[in-house]
Every structure is written in structure tokens, then in C-alpha cells.
Design a protein around this motif. Structure first.
Motif, PDB file in Angstrom:
ATOM      1  N   SER A  73      45.490  46.487  39.228  1.00 24.71           N
ATOM      2  CA  SER A  73      45.031  45.632  37.588  1.00 24.71           C
ATOM      3  C   SER A  73      46.684  46.576  36.147  1.00 24.71           C
ATOM      4  CB  SER A  73      42.964  45.850  37.675  1.00 24.71           C
ATOM      5  OG  SER A  73      42.957  47.300  38.026  1.00 24.71           O
ATOM      6  N   HIS A  74      46.389  47.564  37.534  1.00 18.97           N
ATOM      7  CA  HIS A  74      47.494  48.798  36.264  1.00 18.97           C
ATOM      8  C   HIS A  74      48.624  47.902  36.353  1.00 18.97           C
ATOM      9  CE1 HIS A  74      45.871  52.500  35.481  1.00 18.97           C
ATOM     10  NE2 HIS A  74      44.832  52.765  36.294  1.00 18.97           N
ATOM     11  N   ARG A  76      49.377  43.942  36.703  1.00 15.15           N
ATOM     12  CA  ARG A  76      48.471  42.690  35.842  1.00 15.15           C
ATOM     13  C   ARG A  76      48.656  43.129  34.408  1.00 15.15           C
ATOM     14  NH1 ARG A  76      45.056  42.869  39.549  1.00 15.15           N
ATOM     15  NH2 ARG A  76      43.235  42.713  38.518  1.00 15.15           N
ATOM     16  N   THR A 125      32.524  46.364  35.228  1.00 17.18           N
ATOM     17  CA  THR A 125      34.536  46.757  35.512  1.00 17.18           C
ATOM     18  C   THR A 125      34.249  45.954  34.325  1.00 17.18           C
ATOM     19  OG1 THR A 125      34.664  45.494  36.952  1.00 17.18           O
ATOM     20  CG2 THR A 125      35.518  47.627  37.849  1.00 17.18           C
ATOM     21  N   PRO A 130      43.017  47.914  32.876  1.00 16.34           N
ATOM     22  CA  PRO A 130      43.653  48.389  34.139  1.00 16.34           C
ATOM     23  C   PRO A 130      42.778  48.841  34.964  1.00 16.34           C
ATOM     24  CG  PRO A 130      44.636  49.566  31.625  1.00 16.34           C
ATOM     25  CD  PRO A 130      43.744  48.353  31.390  1.00 16.34           C
ATOM     26  N   CYS A 132      40.482  47.720  36.483  1.00 15.99           N
ATOM     27  CA  CYS A 132      39.473  47.213  36.864  1.00 15.99           C
ATOM     28  C   CYS A 132      39.386  47.360  38.964  1.00 15.99           C
ATOM     29  CB  CYS A 132      39.802  45.336  36.480  1.00 15.99           C
ATOM     30  SG  CYS A 132      38.502  44.252  37.692  1.00 15.99           S
ATOM     31  N   ASP A 133      40.705  47.423  39.253  1.00 17.89           N
ATOM     32  CA  ASP A 133      40.547  47.493  40.524  1.00 17.89           C
ATOM     33  C   ASP A 133      40.104  48.962  41.136  1.00 17.89           C
ATOM     34  OD1 ASP A 133      41.555  44.611  40.025  1.00 17.89           O
ATOM     35  OD2 ASP A 133      43.645  45.340  41.164  1.00 17.89           O
TER      36      ASP A 133
END
Length: 167
Positions: A73-74, A76, A125, A130, A132-133
Motif C-alpha cells: 500500500s505504500h 500503491r 484500516t 499507505p 492499509c497493508d
């Protein structure tokens, strides 16, 4: 770093005195935080583990769990959102003394070997975030070590949505 950790632990150490001063005897307290506060809540609880605190739950909203910032997510969400990978890099560069500090579990609680000591934990979340994961990975890690977890993903939300009630 680790100034914020030290401040949070010092504040948490005052809870029994404040409860006594106010003649309060709660059955349950919840320690909560969002973003950096989520990570600090985890770390503070673990560091204050020898204290007789009536904290029975943690509530973490899009927590900073891994300042290595290497999750998908960082990548994406590197740019274009109010909180992006670039924004997180800026925050980390002002918080950590060196890049090696990101390997310290107090900065990246996902790396702690003591997560099994946590109480039941709620983890929320935001899908466009960023973090999220790493929040999802943190919840999964808690499940792995036997901590009861309520994982609550909000796929259509951005970082900070909990404090944006009127929006």
C-alpha cells in the motif's frame, strides 16, 4: 524518537493515580489511537505491562505499525492522497533519528516479539491509505500469536476518516 514513546508511557503511568484521585473504579479501560497514536498505544501498553492498569482493550485506527514503510500500500499510494507514502516519509524523517530506528519495535510495533501480551484489539484500516497493508499485517500477526482481534477494513476510506465525521 523515542521521545513520543517515553511521553506516552509516562502519561500511562499516571492513570492509576488519576483514577484513585477521582475515586473512579472502572471495570474496563480502552487504550486507543489513530495513525501514529495507534502505534504508540501498542508500544505504551507493552512497555507499561508491569503496571496494574485496568486496560482491557486496544482500539487502533489505521495504526503506524511498520516505519520501514515497505508494504504494497505504500507503493500503491505513493502520491495523490492527503496522506501518501511521501507524506509518511516526511513524518518519519522528522521522527526517527536514523533509518535504523525503523527496525526498533518501539517505532515499528509489528516487529515486537511480545505482541502476545496485548489485550483484545480492534484494528480499523482505510483502503486508500499507505498504512492499509501494515494495519492488516498487524491484525494478522495478532491472530497468529493468539490475541483476540476484531479487524475492520474500510475499503473506500482515506487515512484520517475517523476524525472527519462532518465530511
Amino acid at each position: 524518537f523515542p521521545g513520543a514513546v517515553d511521553d506516552c508511557v509516562a502519561a500511562l503511568r499516571q492513570v492509576p493515580k488519576v483514577l484513585a484521585d477521582l475515586n473512579l473504579h472502572p471495570l474496563h479501560l480502552c487504550l486507543a489511537g489513530d495513525s501514529a497514536g495507534g502505534g504508540l498505544a501498542v508500544v505504551s501498553y507493552l512497555l507499561a505491562g508491569d503496571m496494574p492498569l485496568p486496560i482491557r482493550r486496544l482500539a487502533l485506527f489505521y495504526p503506524v505499525a511498520d516505519l520501514r514503510m515497505c508494504s504494497g500500500s505504500h507503493e500503491r499510494f505513493a502520491n495523490g492522497l492527503p496522506v501518501s507514502h511521501a507524506t509518511m516519509n516526511w513524518f518519519a524523517s522528522h521522527y526517527l533519528r536514523t533509518s535504523e530506528d525503523a527496525l526498533d519495535w518501539r517505532a515499528s510495533p509489528l516487529l515486537s516479539e511480545d505482541l502476545h501480551r496485548l489485550p483484545s484489539t480492534y484494528v480499523a484500516t482505510a483502503g486508500f491509505d499507505p498504512l492499509c497493508d501494515e494495519g492488516k499485517a498487524f491484525a494478522a500477526r495478532l491472530v497468529e500469536v493468539g490475541v483476540p482481534v476484531w479487524f475492520d477494513p474500510y475499503p473506500g476510506q482515506i487515512h484520517g476518516f475517523v476524525t472527519m465525521g462532518r465530511i
